[in-house]
Design a protein around this motif. Structure first.
Motif, PDB file in Angstrom:
ATOM      1  N   GLY A 312      18.952   3.910 -18.782  1.00  4.05           N
ATOM      2  CA  GLY A 312      19.414   2.605 -18.309  1.00  4.05           C
ATOM      3  C   GLY A 312      18.999   2.324 -16.888  1.00  4.05           C
ATOM      4  N   TYR A 313      19.028   3.360 -16.049  1.00  4.11           N
ATOM      5  CA  TYR A 313      18.646   3.232 -14.642  1.00  4.11           C
ATOM      6  C   TYR A 313      17.170   2.862 -14.525  1.00  4.11           C
ATOM      7  N   ASN A 314      16.319   3.572 -15.245  1.00  2.91           N
ATOM      8  CA  ASN A 314      14.883   3.291 -15.195  1.00  2.91           C
ATOM      9  C   ASN A 314      14.566   1.901 -15.737  1.00  2.91           C
ATOM     10  N   ALA A 315      15.218   1.544 -16.842  1.00  2.00           N
ATOM     11  CA  ALA A 315      14.952   0.235 -17.448  1.00  2.00           C
ATOM     12  C   ALA A 315      15.353  -0.895 -16.507  1.00  2.00           C
ATOM     13  N   ALA A 316      16.482  -0.732 -15.809  1.00  2.00           N
ATOM     14  CA  ALA A 316      16.947  -1.776 -14.890  1.00  2.00           C
ATOM     15  C   ALA A 316      15.979  -1.959 -13.729  1.00  2.00           C
ATOM     16  N   LEU A 317      15.532  -0.848 -13.131  1.00  2.00           N
ATOM     17  CA  LEU A 317      14.661  -0.947 -11.963  1.00  2.00           C
ATOM     18  C   LEU A 317      13.238  -1.329 -12.332  1.00  2.00           C
ATOM     19  N   ALA A 318      12.828  -1.055 -13.579  1.00  2.00           N
ATOM     20  CA  ALA A 318      11.462  -1.385 -13.989  1.00  2.00           C
ATOM     21  C   ALA A 318      11.320  -2.842 -14.400  1.00  2.00           C
ATOM     22  N   ARG A 319      12.440  -3.503 -14.684  1.00  2.00           N
ATOM     23  CA  ARG A 319      12.369  -4.887 -15.148  1.00  2.00           C
ATOM     24  C   ARG A 319      11.890  -5.796 -14.018  1.00  2.00           C
ATOM     25  N   SER A 320      11.064  -6.753 -14.365  1.00  2.00           N
ATOM     26  CA  SER A 320      10.520  -7.682 -13.373  1.00  2.00           C
ATOM     27  C   SER A 320      11.129  -9.070 -13.561  1.00  2.00           C
ATOM     28  N   THR A 321      11.130  -9.851 -12.501  1.00  2.00           N
ATOM     29  CA  THR A 321      11.633 -11.222 -12.568  1.00  2.00           C
ATOM     30  C   THR A 321      10.659 -12.087 -13.352  1.00  2.00           C
ATOM     31  N   ASP A 322      11.183 -12.858 -14.294  1.00  2.02           N
ATOM     32  CA  ASP A 322      10.343 -13.713 -15.109  1.00  2.02           C
ATOM     33  C   ASP A 322      11.019 -15.069 -15.259  1.00  2.02           C
ATOM     34  N   LEU A 323      10.355 -15.957 -15.971  1.00  3.77           N
ATOM     35  CA  LEU A 323      10.841 -17.332 -16.102  1.00  3.77           C
ATOM     36  C   LEU A 323      11.635 -17.574 -17.376  1.00  3.77           C
ATOM     37  N   SER A 324      11.950 -16.510 -18.111  1.00  3.29           N
ATOM     38  CA  SER A 324      12.750 -16.686 -19.316  1.00  3.29           C
ATOM     39  C   SER A 324      14.241 -16.585 -19.032  1.00  3.29           C
ATOM     40  N   ASP A 325      14.611 -16.279 -17.778  1.00  3.34           N
ATOM     41  CA  ASP A 325      16.020 -16.129 -17.429  1.00  3.34           C
ATOM     42  C   ASP A 325      16.191 -16.526 -15.966  1.00  3.34           C
ATOM     43  N   THR A 326      17.284 -17.216 -15.680  1.00  2.00           N
ATOM     44  CA  THR A 326      17.525 -17.620 -14.296  1.00  2.00           C
ATOM     45  C   THR A 326      17.926 -16.438 -13.420  1.00  2.00           C
ATOM     46  N   HIS A 327      18.387 -15.342 -14.011  1.00  2.00           N
ATOM     47  CA  HIS A 327      18.764 -14.172 -13.214  1.00  2.00           C
ATOM     48  C   HIS A 327      17.508 -13.426 -12.753  1.00  2.00           C
ATOM     49  N   PRO A 328      17.382 -13.134 -11.468  1.00  2.36           N
ATOM     50  CA  PRO A 328      16.257 -12.311 -11.008  1.00  2.36           C
ATOM     51  C   PRO A 328      16.404 -10.874 -11.509  1.00  2.36           C
ATOM     52  N   SER A 329      15.351 -10.100 -11.371  1.00  2.00           N
ATOM     53  CA  SER A 329      15.409  -8.699 -11.779  1.00  2.00           C
ATOM     54  C   SER A 329      16.304  -7.923 -10.822  1.00  2.00           C
ATOM     55  N   PRO A 330      16.892  -6.809 -11.269  1.00  3.56           N
ATOM     56  CA  PRO A 330      17.713  -5.997 -10.360  1.00  3.56           C
ATOM     57  C   PRO A 330      16.953  -5.561  -9.107  1.00  3.56           C
ATOM     58  N   HIS A 331      15.673  -5.229  -9.250  1.00  9.36           N
ATOM     59  CA  HIS A 331      14.895  -4.796  -8.088  1.00  9.36           C
ATOM     60  C   HIS A 331      14.815  -5.903  -7.044  1.00  9.36           C
ATOM     61  N   ASP A 332      14.537  -7.144  -7.488  1.00  9.82           N
ATOM     62  CA  ASP A 332      14.436  -8.258  -6.550  1.00  9.82           C
ATOM     63  C   ASP A 332      15.793  -8.601  -5.945  1.00  9.82           C
ATOM     64  N   ARG A 333      16.844  -8.444  -6.728  1.00  6.29           N
ATOM     65  CA  ARG A 333      18.180  -8.735  -6.207  1.00  6.29           C
ATOM     66  C   ARG A 333      18.574  -7.706  -5.147  1.00  6.29           C
ATOM     67  N   LEU A 334      18.237  -6.447  -5.379  1.00  7.44           N
ATOM     68  CA  LEU A 334      18.530  -5.416  -4.381  1.00  7.44           C
ATOM     69  C   LEU A 334      17.765  -5.684  -3.089  1.00  7.44           C
ATOM     70  N   ARG A 335      16.510  -6.043  -3.212  1.00  5.92           N
ATOM     71  CA  ARG A 335      15.697  -6.311  -2.025  1.00  5.92           C
ATOM     72  C   ARG A 335      16.243  -7.511  -1.260  1.00  5.92           C
ATOM     73  N   ALA A 336      16.674  -8.561  -1.971  1.00  4.93           N
ATOM     74  CA  ALA A 336      17.200  -9.747  -1.297  1.00  4.93           C
ATOM     75  C   ALA A 336      18.501  -9.448  -0.564  1.00  4.93           C
ATOM     76  N   MET A 337      19.307  -8.506  -1.088  1.00  2.13           N
ATOM     77  CA  MET A 337      20.561  -8.139  -0.429  1.00  2.13           C
ATOM     78  C   MET A 337      20.343  -7.189   0.738  1.00  2.13           C
ATOM     79  N   GLY A 338      19.116  -6.689   0.874  1.00  2.00           N
ATOM     80  CA  GLY A 338      18.855  -5.710   1.909  1.00  2.00           C
ATOM     81  C   GLY A 338      19.423  -4.353   1.582  1.00  2.00           C
ATOM     82  N   ALA A 339      19.582  -4.078   0.288  1.00  2.00           N
ATOM     83  CA  ALA A 339      20.171  -2.815  -0.154  1.00  2.00           C
ATOM     84  C   ALA A 339      19.087  -1.886  -0.670  1.00  2.00           C
ATOM     85  N   THR A 340      19.326  -0.615  -0.562  1.00  2.00           N
ATOM     86  CA  THR A 340      18.422   0.379  -1.124  1.00  2.00           C
ATOM     87  C   THR A 340      18.897   0.749  -2.523  1.00  2.00           C
TER      88      THR A 340
END
Length: 627
Positions: A312-340
């Motif tokens: 689950g951890y790998n799948a979440a971090l490997a997912r990319s932001t796309d136009l089929s969903d308004t929610h950004p990918s977890p990786h992009d959301r972490l980066r926007a929050m300034g979180a590691t």
């Protein structure tokens, strides 16, 4: 896991341009969305005024109409229908969320947390708090007065979510949901969302109305709605980032990051392990052997298996932001929050225990589990009964295999039933045996590859590729399985190749499906081209129905995927009862197996023109029975 399958290219290009504009000029972007939304209202209100004016003009010019009330109703009826469509679409209502309603005296600690977050976010008061059995949390504003507002706010929290998260992680999730309500952007976003519902309601109303009433709406609907959806899509995604910032401010970036990843990891475990394991027991027992939320209370009390967490951890971090969903990918959301990327250490105490208490938590679990059980019981029993019949069939096939060689379909059926009732370990040798004996059996190749990838064995990739090469009807499913496997393994770059291939094949299949419809005047046909054995099997299946009189079989010419024939089966019943025609056609379509796709249609006055094509080909008539 949801697989992003892409969007229409023009929509995607517009969204990408708007995202850049919204990032550099957010105020002007929101003003444009506001003007675009008002433009839609102006069209509808202008159309409503036009209809009223036209009706008033007729009433003033032709007062003689009112001498005969029935004639007046016939004349003015269409105007009232159009006004009803417009007003009804503007007054769109949504269903209130369902679940266990919890009040402040029941859980004072939980509502104290709500108050704390509300003060920090400077948001409105939540009117209703509901708990349900989902691994999710959401906030919904339902207007009491339709488009005129006066909202009731519902906060819906999934009990599994509370059971899986720690106190600070749960606080971060609630702060994110409150972020959608805080400030003016929350009201604006919900208003835009309701407006999208308005356009959806108009589209549904148009489908139910006569064609003469559609021309007023269809041109505007086709031009305006795609643009409004693109603009509101960007707005919804921007609001997700704003809600994440609110979550990080209130609960801390570390807690927000851990909550985001734990929700994705636990959700993967539930979808891939917990629910499939529970529903598989329907093969063995007549009623659910345990209730889900009570079992989850036990399972979340101890750490998840390392393999489940890693997948689950790998799948979440490997997912990319796309136009089929308004929610950004977890990786992009972490980066926007300034979180590691946060570690996934087990929690010591769940938010459910902290904010609900043991007694109330037990009461809620009992209530939700009881509702789940009653909603599932009938379907569960039906599945169990079918499983008993399938077990008997498996026993028959096993006995038959001891004394004689099974047919190809019987061997596949035996392997599938063995997998269902005895597990993958028992079915693997059977699938391998079929593939070894019939290397060109695409179905067997696909099933073997599917089982192997489900066990995270890379050998399945090459086997699925071979199945797709033998029969491209397996390409989409093979790419989907390969994509999920790569994402679980954290190999996002390789997964993207399979996703792109899946999208391309899906688009091709959609265009081919549009071509493979019922017969039309402009279509071209040819002889069916079936061999004697194939044709004999089809005729034998048709002869089993005494209501079948004459049957014609044609092959429709198609430009896309021509190696997959598409047949037209024209059926003339032995009776003259008209209500039997389409019922018989539907029955034959679901029971008679043709070598490829087919469209079964009764011979009526509407389809009589097809006889001209049938008479051109000597082999078209495949069955003729005297009346």
């Amino acid at each position: 896991m949801r697989i992003p399958l892409g969007v229409e290219p023009r929509f995607g290009g517009l969204v990408r341009r708007l995202e850049g504009w919204a990032g550099t000029h957010p105020l002007s972007y929101r003003i444009t969305v506001l003007l675009l939304a008002f433009g839609g209202y102006l069209y509808l209100l202008g159309l409503l005024l036009l209809v009223i004016a036209a009706a008033a003009f007729l009433a003033l010019r032709l007062p003689i109409l009112f001498i005969v009330p029935a004639f007046a109703m016939w004349v003015f009826g269409p105007f009232f229908v159009l006004m009803g469509i417009i007003v009804g679409a503007l007054w769109v209502r949504a269903e209130a969320p369902q679940g266990y309603a919890i009040k402040r005296p029941d859980a004072p600690a939980l509502f104290a947390l709500f108050d704390k977050i509300r003060r920090a976010a400077r948001g409105p008061r939540v009117h209703y708090v509901m708990l349900n059995g989902e691994m999710n949390a959401s906030v919904v504003q339902l207007p009491r007065l339709g488009v005129f507002g006066w909202n009731r706010i519902y906060l819906t929290i999934g009990l599994p979510l509370m059971q899986a998260l720690s106190e600070d992680e749960f606080t971060a999730v609630l702060a994110h949901e409150y972020g959608h309500l805080a400030g003016k952007h929350g009201r604006f976003r919900c208003w835009v969302y309701r407006l999208r519902m308005t356009w959806w309601g108009i589209g549904q109303a148009l489908q139910r109305r006569a064609r003469w009433s559609r021309w007023l709406f269809t041109p505007f609907y086709a031009l305006y709605v795609p643009y409004f959806n693109a603009y509101s899509f960007v707005l919804a995604r921007a609001d997700e980032y704003e809600a994440d910032r609110m979550s990080a401010e209130i609960a801390g970036a570390d807690a927000a990051a851990r909550a985001l990843l734990r929700v994705n990891t636990t959700g993967h475990y539930l979808n891939a392990r917990f629910w499939p394991t529970l529903f598989k027991t329907a093969n063995e027992v007549q009623e659910p052997p345990y209730l889900p939320l009570a079992r989850l209370r036990e399972e979340f009390g101890r750490p998840l298996a390392a393999a489940d967490v890693s997948e689950g951890y790998n799948a979440a971090l490997a997912r990319s932001t796309d136009l089929s969903d308004t929610h950004p990918s977890p990786h992009d959301r972490l980066r926007a929050m300034g979180a590691t990327v946060a570690s996934m250490a087990p929690i010591e105490s769940s938010a459910a225990e902290k904010f609900l208490g043991a007694d109330l938590l037990s009461k809620i679990i009992d209530r939700l589990d009881t509702e789940w059980r009653w909603s599932m019981l009938e379907g569960w029993k039906n599945h169990y009964q079918r499983s008993r019949e399938e077990r008997q069939r498996l026993s028959q096939l096993n006995e038959k295999a001891k004394s004689e060689k099974l047919a190809a379909k019987e061997r596949l059926r035996r392997a599938a039933l063995t997998e269902r009732f005895s597990g993958e370990d028992e079915s693997m040798p059977l699938y391998r045996e079929i593939v070894g004996a019939e290397p060109t059996n695409a179905r067997a190749q696909f099933e073997l590859g599917r089982v192997l990838l489900g066990r995270n064995e890379a050998e399945g990739l090459s086997i699925l590729e071979e199945a797709a090469r033998l029969d491209d009807r397996f390409t989409m499913a093979a790419c989907e399985l390969a994509y999920l496997y790569m994402m679980r393994a954290g190999r996002a770059a390789e997964a993207e190749g399979y996703r792109s291939r899946l999208v391309s094949q899906r688009q091709l299949e959609q265009r081919a499906a549009e071509e493979r419809t019922g017969p039309r005047w402009r279509d071209r046909f040819e002889e069916h081209g079936l061999g004697q054995e194939e044709l004999a099997r089809v005729v034998e299946a048709l002869q089993a129905y005494h209501a079948v009189g004459r049957v014609y079989l044609l092959r429709k010419r198609v430009a896309l995927l021509p190696h997959r024939p598409f047949y037209i089966l024209l059926v003339k019943p032995t009776t003259s009862l008209r209500n039997l025609d389409y019922n018989l056609a539907h029955l034959l379509a679901s029971t008679v197996e043709l070598p490829s796709e087919a469209f079964v249609i009764p011979l009526t006055w509407r389809t009589y023109w097809l006889l001209w094509y049938c008479r051109r080909f000597p082999t078209a008539r495949i069955l003729s029975r005297p009346r």
